[in-house]
Write an enzyme that holds these catalytic residues in place. Sequence first.
Site, PDB file in Angstrom:
ATOM      1  N   GLY A 155       0.496 -21.178 -15.007  1.00  0.00           N
ATOM      2  CA  GLY A 155      -0.448 -20.072 -14.836  1.00  0.00           C
ATOM      3  C   GLY A 155      -0.085 -18.966 -15.800  1.00  0.00           C
TER       4      GLY A 155
ATOM      5  N   CYS B 273      -4.026   7.311  -3.443  1.00  0.00           N
ATOM      6  CA  CYS B 273      -3.232   8.199  -2.593  1.00  0.00           C
ATOM      7  C   CYS B 273      -2.017   7.482  -2.021  1.00  0.00           C
ATOM      8  CB  CYS B 273      -4.110   8.770  -1.486  1.00  0.00           C
ATOM      9  SG  CYS B 273      -5.525   9.620  -2.170  1.00  0.00           S
TER      10      CYS B 273
END
Length: 418
Positions: A275, A342
């Site tokens: 991969g 955040c």
Amino acid sequence: MHHFAYQNGRLHAEAVDIETIAQEVDTPFYLYSHATLSQHFKAFDDAFATIPHLTCFAVKACSNIGILSLFSSLGGGADIVSGGELFRALKAGVDPKKIVYSGVGKTGVELRQALHTGILMFNIESEQELDALQAAAADLNLKAPVSFRINPDVDPKTHAYISTGLAKNKFGIAIDQALAVYQRAKEMKNIEIKGVSCHIGSQLTDVGPFVESLRKVKGFIARLADNNIQISHLDLGGGLGITYDDEAPPHPDAYAKAIKDELGDLNCTLILEPGRVIVGNAGILVSRILYTKTNIAKKFMIVDAGMNDLARPSLYGAYHGILPVNEQRSGKVIADVVGPICETGDFLAKDQEVPDCEPGDLLAVMSAGAYGFTMSSNYNTRPRVAEVLVKDDDYYLIRQRETYSDLIRGEAIPDFLK
Ligand SMILES: *Cc1c(COP(=O)(O)O)cnc(C)c1O
């Protein structure tokens, strides 16, 4: 080796100026180089050209159907880990007879879909999964081709989250228990034993653990033969690493040579599931600087891409090199490159030497082609970014940026609140 380089003072992907693409598709976006993807696939596949083998690209590393179809056109198959990835692989035109299905938790529905499709083989990871597959195959009156994933208990010496071949990991069947499982499988009416598989981890930068694992698996295959169980396929998984920073992983040729030397005269079709090594350095994430600020302790560059777009730095503490798209910004500064999310863990680079750029400048986060877009999420209700493929002096939008409507598709306000 990749095709991202400066021409006339600006970072290009092959012959295309990245600034031009940014103006057209907006930021952030993932950008892949066709030449790099093809070269990496061929380099890997050719390294095994002298023996019967099948290169099944690990779809989870980079699953855009535009990219899967490229590997398919080069003769590759697919290593999938979910029904969703099966769907993608088929949409991309991958030959079902070149699909192997890995993963510890395949559901009954997923097993049925893959049986129905007629894939090359299922890499089974537990006895209960074997029973579920036998039941599904009996229902469909089919024979399920299987391989069992052996856990060789080898330390791949990589990040703990991506080590998979240690006895303490959830993956595979312990080598000492596996013979009994093969013997049971042999008696099952709807199971056809095809192979043995293993996959010990990701981002390995040394061939040692691969060879050690193969040696153990070979010993196991000999025990199978002593018990009159012959196999035709040996799946060695993926895991070959790439250079993010100063790692020096072996070239696919060296990897293949080590494997072939250890393999000896074992008469099997080899399956490989690379991969990262194919796509990692073939993709980058392009992001624009929104603001900079210097707190008492350090400098921050706040960019428009965050941990939801590229999770690897937050998840693994992974390093990604960062280049300015404008070569004139080549002065360096130690800073944190952070996103708008955040979370304090939202960073693309931490205390890293990065280009001394200004708001409005584009940054290229390098080596982001593997486990980049595929791990991205909508956290903070951020649309997932666009994906672009460059080929020579053209570029193609292979995935549109999500819209706000995409983000709430399928959601509903219950009647009692209306
Ligand atoms: C993730 C995975 C791969 C691919 O690993 P890379 O490190 O990206 O080469 C191959 N096989 C299996 C079973 C996997 O889980």
